[in-house]
Scaffold this motif. Structure first.
Motif, PDB file in Angstrom:
ATOM      1  N   ASP A 196       1.465  -1.139  -0.221  1.00 39.25           N
ATOM      2  CA  ASP A 196      -0.780   0.274  -0.033  1.00 39.25           C
ATOM      3  C   ASP A 196       1.212   1.608   0.326  1.00 39.25           C
ATOM      4  OD1 ASP A 196      -2.015  -1.701   0.140  1.00 39.25           O
ATOM      5  OD2 ASP A 196      -2.368  -1.737   2.106  1.00 39.25           O
ATOM      6  N   GLU A 197       2.135   0.866   0.906  1.00 36.74           N
ATOM      7  CA  GLU A 197       2.834   2.466   0.628  1.00 36.74           C
ATOM      8  C   GLU A 197       3.633   2.830  -0.397  1.00 36.74           C
ATOM      9  OE1 GLU A 197       4.936   4.747   2.910  1.00 36.74           O
ATOM     10  OE2 GLU A 197       3.154   4.981   2.197  1.00 36.74           O
ATOM     11  N   LEU A 198       4.229   1.684  -0.791  1.00 33.02           N
ATOM     12  CA  LEU A 198       4.481   1.532  -2.654  1.00 33.02           C
ATOM     13  C   LEU A 198       3.645   2.510  -3.619  1.00 33.02           C
ATOM     14  CD1 LEU A 198       6.558   1.333  -3.871  1.00 33.02           C
ATOM     15  CD2 LEU A 198       6.410  -1.229  -4.578  1.00 33.02           C
ATOM     16  N   GLU A 199       2.382   1.648  -3.302  1.00 31.72           N
ATOM     17  CA  GLU A 199       1.162   2.478  -4.536  1.00 31.72           C
ATOM     18  C   GLU A 199       1.543   4.243  -4.353  1.00 31.72           C
ATOM     19  OE1 GLU A 199      -1.581  -0.766  -4.018  1.00 31.72           O
ATOM     20  OE2 GLU A 199      -1.375  -0.815  -6.599  1.00 31.72           O
ATOM     21  N   ILE A 200       1.360   4.181  -2.642  1.00 30.81           N
ATOM     22  CA  ILE A 200       1.369   5.713  -2.397  1.00 30.81           C
ATOM     23  C   ILE A 200       1.990   6.181  -3.074  1.00 30.81           C
ATOM     24  CG2 ILE A 200       0.358   7.577  -0.649  1.00 30.81           C
ATOM     25  CD1 ILE A 200      -1.260   5.085   0.741  1.00 30.81           C
ATOM     26  N   ILE A 201       3.230   5.592  -2.674  1.00 28.36           N
ATOM     27  CA  ILE A 201       4.644   6.950  -2.930  1.00 28.36           C
ATOM     28  C   ILE A 201       4.436   6.953  -4.674  1.00 28.36           C
ATOM     29  CG2 ILE A 201       7.326   6.705  -3.260  1.00 28.36           C
ATOM     30  CD1 ILE A 201       7.195   5.594  -0.559  1.00 28.36           C
ATOM     31  N   LEU A 202       4.123   6.058  -5.204  1.00 26.10           N
ATOM     32  CA  LEU A 202       4.155   6.415  -6.676  1.00 26.10           C
ATOM     33  C   LEU A 202       3.504   7.148  -7.383  1.00 26.10           C
ATOM     34  CD1 LEU A 202       5.175   2.262  -8.061  1.00 26.10           C
ATOM     35  CD2 LEU A 202       7.107   4.539  -7.874  1.00 26.10           C
ATOM     36  N   ALA A 203       2.281   6.852  -6.678  1.00 29.37           N
ATOM     37  CA  ALA A 203       1.328   7.922  -7.062  1.00 29.37           C
ATOM     38  C   ALA A 203       1.107   9.292  -6.634  1.00 29.37           C
ATOM     39  CB  ALA A 203      -0.460   7.099  -6.049  1.00 29.37           C
ATOM     40  N   ALA A 204       1.919   9.597  -5.988  1.00 26.29           N
ATOM     41  CA  ALA A 204       1.926  11.414  -5.236  1.00 26.29           C
ATOM     42  C   ALA A 204       3.699  11.553  -6.083  1.00 26.29           C
ATOM     43  CB  ALA A 204       3.106  11.395  -3.631  1.00 26.29           C
ATOM     44  N   ALA A 205       4.616  10.294  -6.274  1.00 21.36           N
ATOM     45  CA  ALA A 205       5.725  10.717  -7.802  1.00 21.36           C
ATOM     46  C   ALA A 205       5.085  11.052  -8.710  1.00 21.36           C
ATOM     47  CB  ALA A 205       6.740   9.283  -7.864  1.00 21.36           C
ATOM     48  N   ALA A 206       4.028  10.368  -9.047  1.00 20.69           N
ATOM     49  CA  ALA A 206       3.483  11.013 -10.813  1.00 20.69           C
ATOM     50  C   ALA A 206       2.614  11.801 -10.696  1.00 20.69           C
ATOM     51  CB  ALA A 206       2.843   9.769 -11.413  1.00 20.69           C
TER      52      ALA A 206
ATOM     53  N   ARG B 165       9.374  20.220  -2.542  1.00 20.16           N
ATOM     54  CA  ARG B 165       9.318  20.024  -1.795  1.00 20.16           C
ATOM     55  C   ARG B 165       9.110  18.365  -1.724  1.00 20.16           C
ATOM     56  NH1 ARG B 165       5.382  23.333  -0.239  1.00 20.16           N
ATOM     57  NH2 ARG B 165       4.250  22.058  -0.697  1.00 20.16           N
ATOM     58  N   GLU B 166       8.182  18.326  -2.945  1.00 22.57           N
ATOM     59  CA  GLU B 166       7.383  16.808  -2.343  1.00 22.57           C
ATOM     60  C   GLU B 166       7.997  16.228  -3.071  1.00 22.57           C
ATOM     61  OE1 GLU B 166       4.635  16.412  -0.996  1.00 22.57           O
ATOM     62  OE2 GLU B 166       4.449  18.320  -0.292  1.00 22.57           O
ATOM     63  N   LYS B 167       8.886  16.593  -3.987  1.00 22.16           N
ATOM     64  CA  LYS B 167      10.456  15.330  -5.003  1.00 22.16           C
ATOM     65  C   LYS B 167      10.681  14.730  -3.580  1.00 22.16           C
ATOM     66  CE  LYS B 167      13.732  18.072  -6.599  1.00 22.16           C
ATOM     67  NZ  LYS B 167      14.412  17.523  -5.676  1.00 22.16           N
ATOM     68  N   GLU B 168      11.499  15.475  -2.668  1.00 27.84           N
ATOM     69  CA  GLU B 168      12.208  15.286  -1.419  1.00 27.84           C
ATOM     70  C   GLU B 168      11.260  14.376  -0.388  1.00 27.84           C
ATOM     71  OE1 GLU B 168      15.780  15.067  -1.456  1.00 27.84           O
ATOM     72  OE2 GLU B 168      15.052  15.976  -3.681  1.00 27.84           O
ATOM     73  N   VAL B 169       9.871  14.761  -0.765  1.00 27.68           N
ATOM     74  CA  VAL B 169       9.087  14.365   0.804  1.00 27.68           C
ATOM     75  C   VAL B 169       8.582  12.129  -0.035  1.00 27.68           C
ATOM     76  CG1 VAL B 169       6.763  13.430   1.447  1.00 27.68           C
ATOM     77  CG2 VAL B 169       7.819  15.604   1.469  1.00 27.68           C
ATOM     78  N   VAL B 170       8.563  12.631  -1.022  1.00 30.29           N
ATOM     79  CA  VAL B 170       9.000  10.877  -2.381  1.00 30.29           C
ATOM     80  C   VAL B 170      10.261  10.050  -1.978  1.00 30.29           C
ATOM     81  CG1 VAL B 170       9.151   9.723  -4.673  1.00 30.29           C
ATOM     82  CG2 VAL B 170       7.532  11.842  -3.969  1.00 30.29           C
ATOM     83  N   LYS B 171      11.029  10.760  -2.059  1.00 29.84           N
ATOM     84  CA  LYS B 171      12.532  10.276  -1.508  1.00 29.84           C
ATOM     85  C   LYS B 171      12.495   9.577  -0.186  1.00 29.84           C
ATOM     86  CE  LYS B 171      15.004  12.797  -4.825  1.00 29.84           C
ATOM     87  NZ  LYS B 171      15.714  13.779  -5.405  1.00 29.84           N
ATOM     88  N   ARG B 172      12.092  10.698   0.297  1.00 33.26           N
ATOM     89  CA  ARG B 172      12.597   9.715   2.203  1.00 33.26           C
ATOM     90  C   ARG B 172      11.574   8.582   2.285  1.00 33.26           C
ATOM     91  NH1 ARG B 172      12.965  15.202   2.427  1.00 33.26           N
ATOM     92  NH2 ARG B 172       9.913  15.792   3.499  1.00 33.26           N
ATOM     93  N   ARG B 173      10.337   8.481   2.002  1.00 32.41           N
ATOM     94  CA  ARG B 173       9.267   7.985   2.695  1.00 32.41           C
ATOM     95  C   ARG B 173       9.754   7.187   1.597  1.00 32.41           C
ATOM     96  NH1 ARG B 173       2.787   9.978   1.304  1.00 32.41           N
ATOM     97  NH2 ARG B 173       2.672   8.122   2.059  1.00 32.41           N
TER      98      ARG B 173
ATOM     99  N   THR C 182      12.051   1.209   1.408  1.00 26.17           N
ATOM    100  CA  THR C 182      12.935   0.654   1.345  1.00 26.17           C
ATOM    101  C   THR C 182      13.490  -0.078   2.422  1.00 26.17           C
ATOM    102  OG1 THR C 182      13.972   2.417   0.175  1.00 26.17           O
ATOM    103  CG2 THR C 182      12.622   1.052  -0.889  1.00 26.17           C
ATOM    104  N   GLY C 183      14.244   0.489   3.430  1.00 23.35           N
ATOM    105  CA  GLY C 183      15.132   0.206   4.548  1.00 23.35           C
ATOM    106  C   GLY C 183      14.189  -0.763   5.778  1.00 23.35           C
ATOM    107  N   SER C 184      12.999  -0.853   5.919  1.00 23.86           N
ATOM    108  CA  SER C 184      12.124  -1.177   6.911  1.00 23.86           C
ATOM    109  C   SER C 184      11.489  -2.800   5.988  1.00 23.86           C
ATOM    110  CB  SER C 184      10.782  -0.727   7.199  1.00 23.86           C
ATOM    111  OG  SER C 184      10.163  -0.461   5.958  1.00 23.86           O
ATOM    112  N   SER C 185      11.497  -3.030   4.411  1.00 22.98           N
ATOM    113  CA  SER C 185      10.587  -4.303   4.056  1.00 22.98           C
ATOM    114  C   SER C 185      11.455  -4.369   2.851  1.00 22.98           C
ATOM    115  CB  SER C 185       9.439  -3.361   2.785  1.00 22.98           C
ATOM    116  OG  SER C 185       8.946  -4.697   2.260  1.00 22.98           O
TER     117      SER C 185
END
Length: 329
Positions: free
Chosen positions: A203-213, A231-239, A244-247
């Motif tokens: 779910d988180e991966l799909e949310i991140i990719l949607a935000a990036a798109a 601002r938001e592109k850096e949020v995408v990278k941090r998330r 990827t650090g936790s999964s």
């Protein structure tokens, strides 16, 4: 016009800083220079330059000291030694260009990542609508040692994932991939993977990719949209980095997609996905020989690695000047 109270150098001695002559070396000769009657050291640029620069004038970050020359502590120790002898120093500043080699310039990388919507796009003198239509809203990057297709099929261009961001590496150059194109890298396998790996990570991966798109377009010149994208592109990278650090499953998915994009030697069509991805970026990689005819950013002395700054724009000049580190002399 002399500023009231400003120090006036009476006699100077030039110091050429680089990795072989550092702040510590300069400090060691202060007493000698004082005995000669030198009142001020005339310092070559000691701001952060391209790593290994012998001269220091290919500055990549005017807000930081050059780590090749020494630390901040080394710098202030040198300054205090000068002061103890009643001496000062003059810094040679060249504000009209920056070094862009070895992917060391964060302002330039931001332009490559975000195109005309970069916060730093106005800093560089780029023709965003050159004669060649294929370069519209792109920057020509003539760094390849061969034709693009040859370099691609020899696997010299390598997609990689690092700390929440995708990049493409070409020897010591590491160029950004625009976050709004991250989804292209995972698109062929994402739906199947999500079905096979239901849960919070998917779910988180799909949310991140949607935000990036849905980031503001890279062609926008609207200041509010530029700020939002920055601002938001850096949020995408941090998330994405956190995910990827936790999964381990998400990281394995990304690694497998990256491997597929990097193609198979001897199978030309296997490089098509990476070719399409690179064609979507705000830069176009090219053989270094085409620079004289097709380059669309202003250089200094026709050196591809020195990009001119638009210091004729008072806003750029003022911002460039404000970004210098605090110096004392």
């Amino acid at each position: 016009m002399l500023v009231p109270g400003a120090r006036v150098p009476l006699s100077t001695y030039r110091l050429q800083f680089n990795s072989r002559f550092t702040f510590r070396d300069a400090r060691a000769i202060v007493d000698y220079l004082h005995a000669l009657g030198v009142t001020d050291a005339y310092a070559s640029s000691y701001l952060k330059a391209v790593p290994g620069s012998p001269h220091g004038y290919d500055i990549v970050d005017p807000t930081r000291l050059n780590p090749d020359i020494g630390s901040e502590e080394d710098y202030w120790a040198w300054v205090e030694s000068l002061r103890a002898c009643g001496m000062g120093h003059v810094l040679d500043v060249v504000p009209n260009h920056m070094g862009i080699a070895k992917s060391a310039n964060p302002w330039w990388l931001d332009v490559l990542e975000n195109g005309p919507s970069s916060r730093f796009a106005r800093f560089f003198d780029i023709e965003w609508h050159p004669v060649k239509d294929e370069l519209a809203d792109k920057v020509l990057i003539p760094i390849l040692g061969d034709q693009y297709g040859e370099a691609l099929e020899r696997r010299e261009l390598q997609l990689a994932y690092r700390d929440g961001a995708f990049v493409v590496a070409y020897y010591d150059e590491v160029l950004p991939i625009a976050p709004d194109t991250y989804g292209r890298i995972l698109s062929d396998t994402l739906d199947r993977w999500v079905t096979d790996h239901p849960g919070d990570a998917a779910d988180e991966l799909e949310i991140i990719l949607a935000a990036a798109a849905n980031l503001p377009e890279r062609t926008t010149r609207d200041s509010d949209h530029i700020a939002l994208r920055a601002r938001e592109k850096e949020v995408v990278k941090r998330r994405l980095a956190a995910l990827t650090g936790s999964s381990a499953e998400v990281r394995a998915l990304i690694d497998s997609c990256v491997e597929r994009f990097n193609g198979v030697a001897g199978q030309p069509r296997s490089f098509d996905p990476l070719d399409r991805l690179l064609n979507e970026q705000s830069y176009r990689l090219a053989h270094w020989r085409v620079a004289s005819e097709e380059i669309n950013y202003r250089r200094v002395f026709d050196v591809n690695q020195l990009a001119a700054l638009r210091v004729e724009d008072s806003a750029v000049f003022d911002d460039r000047s404000r970004r210098r580190p605090l110096c004392a002399g």
